[in-house]
Design a protein around this motif. Sequence first.
Motif, PDB file in Angstrom:
ATOM      1  N   GLU A 215      45.738  50.733  44.613  1.00  0.00           N
ATOM      2  CA  GLU A 215      45.727  49.885  43.421  1.00  0.00           C
ATOM      3  C   GLU A 215      47.017  49.081  43.310  1.00  0.00           C
ATOM      4  O   GLU A 215      47.006  47.910  42.925  1.00  0.00           O
ATOM      5  N   PHE A 216      48.133  49.699  43.669  1.00  0.00           N
ATOM      6  CA  PHE A 216      49.415  48.994  43.654  1.00  0.00           C
ATOM      7  C   PHE A 216      49.362  47.785  44.582  1.00  0.00           C
ATOM      8  O   PHE A 216      49.761  46.675  44.204  1.00  0.00           O
ATOM      9  N   LEU A 217      48.860  47.980  45.794  1.00  0.00           N
ATOM     10  CA  LEU A 217      48.822  46.893  46.769  1.00  0.00           C
ATOM     11  C   LEU A 217      47.795  45.819  46.401  1.00  0.00           C
ATOM     12  O   LEU A 217      47.938  44.660  46.793  1.00  0.00           O
ATOM     13  N   ARG A 218      46.766  46.180  45.657  1.00  0.00           N
ATOM     14  CA  ARG A 218      45.789  45.192  45.192  1.00  0.00           C
ATOM     15  C   ARG A 218      46.397  44.267  44.145  1.00  0.00           C
ATOM     16  O   ARG A 218      46.048  43.094  44.050  1.00  0.00           O
ATOM     17  N   ARG A 219      47.326  44.796  43.368  1.00  0.00           N
ATOM     18  CA  ARG A 219      47.873  44.047  42.229  1.00  0.00           C
ATOM     19  C   ARG A 219      49.246  43.445  42.495  1.00  0.00           C
ATOM     20  O   ARG A 219      49.710  42.600  41.746  1.00  0.00           O
ATOM     21  N   TYR A 220      49.894  43.857  43.579  1.00  0.00           N
ATOM     22  CA  TYR A 220      51.282  43.446  43.853  1.00  0.00           C
ATOM     23  C   TYR A 220      51.341  42.025  44.413  1.00  0.00           C
ATOM     24  O   TYR A 220      50.674  41.707  45.400  1.00  0.00           O
TER      25      TYR A 220
ATOM     26  N   MET B 170      55.483  54.396  40.844  1.00  0.00           N
ATOM     27  CA  MET B 170      54.314  53.582  40.544  1.00  0.00           C
ATOM     28  C   MET B 170      53.435  53.427  41.782  1.00  0.00           C
ATOM     29  O   MET B 170      52.210  53.511  41.713  1.00  0.00           O
ATOM     30  N   PHE B 171      54.074  53.230  42.925  1.00  0.00           N
ATOM     31  CA  PHE B 171      53.334  53.072  44.179  1.00  0.00           C
ATOM     32  C   PHE B 171      52.646  54.378  44.577  1.00  0.00           C
ATOM     33  O   PHE B 171      51.493  54.388  45.006  1.00  0.00           O
ATOM     34  N   THR B 172      53.349  55.494  44.426  1.00  0.00           N
ATOM     35  CA  THR B 172      52.828  56.788  44.861  1.00  0.00           C
ATOM     36  C   THR B 172      51.626  57.231  44.033  1.00  0.00           C
ATOM     37  O   THR B 172      50.700  57.862  44.559  1.00  0.00           O
ATOM     38  N   ARG B 173      51.620  56.892  42.759  1.00  0.00           N
ATOM     39  CA  ARG B 173      50.527  57.323  41.888  1.00  0.00           C
ATOM     40  C   ARG B 173      49.185  56.772  42.358  1.00  0.00           C
ATOM     41  O   ARG B 173      48.168  57.451  42.272  1.00  0.00           O
ATOM     42  N   ASN B 174      49.179  55.504  42.834  1.00  0.00           N
ATOM     43  CA  ASN B 174      47.926  54.902  43.297  1.00  0.00           C
ATOM     44  C   ASN B 174      48.267  53.772  44.267  1.00  0.00           C
ATOM     45  O   ASN B 174      48.417  52.615  43.871  1.00  0.00           O
TER      46      ASN B 174
END
Length: 235
Positions: free
Chosen positions: A69-74, A62-66
């Motif tokens: 975006e992952f860090l914006r939503r985590y 999930m992290f690698t895909r984007n």
Amino acid sequence: MFDCKVKVREIADILKISAGIVHTIIHEHLGMKKVFSKWVPHLLTPEQKQQRIDDSKSCLDMFTRNKSEFLRRYITMDETRIHHFTPESNRQSGEWHAAGESRPKRPKTQQSAGKIMASVFWDAHGIIFIDYLQKGQTINSDYYIALLERLKAEIAKKRSHMAKKKVLFHQDNAPCHKTMKTMAKLNELGFALLLHPPYSPDLAPSDYWLFADLKKMLRGKKFGSNDEVIAETEA
């Protein structure tokens, strides 16, 4: 081989030879050495080990895909106890001295019994809010659900970029985090719950990063009350 904890002296007494000869035979001829057990938080079953692999791969994919975006939503959370006094570490007590000078001495001290429980909610942008458990209260599912509702409100106030985004929420497997009431509330709030395998504190960034830095900053400082601890933690 039937008693891996037998001592060299015991073998020597049984065989009527010197302990030195026994030591030589064990180490040089048999290639054996005594090893001590390693402390681990929990002995995992093969199924739990496999679950760690599967869940970790899922989050990593999930992290690698984007990544951005992952860090914006985590968003993650964890609880920690903050003591009124925690002695400084040996490294923190280091001082520069000229060659030949004696090492400074300090009495051995223990951390204080006085402490307060802090529940910290944070993301890549910083702390969202910290809740301090009042004396006489416990963190059960009802208390935790109230914190989740507060989190939803704080996100709307402090994280405008999350207005139309689904929160990727990460928590550990504490009992109050996993009750049916809590799961229903997370679903109601629209949070996507990230997987956390059992007995995996190393996957909780609060444990290995945030709390470690916080405790380091508070070491050596003495506080007379919970209010003083809270003020310094907030600062």
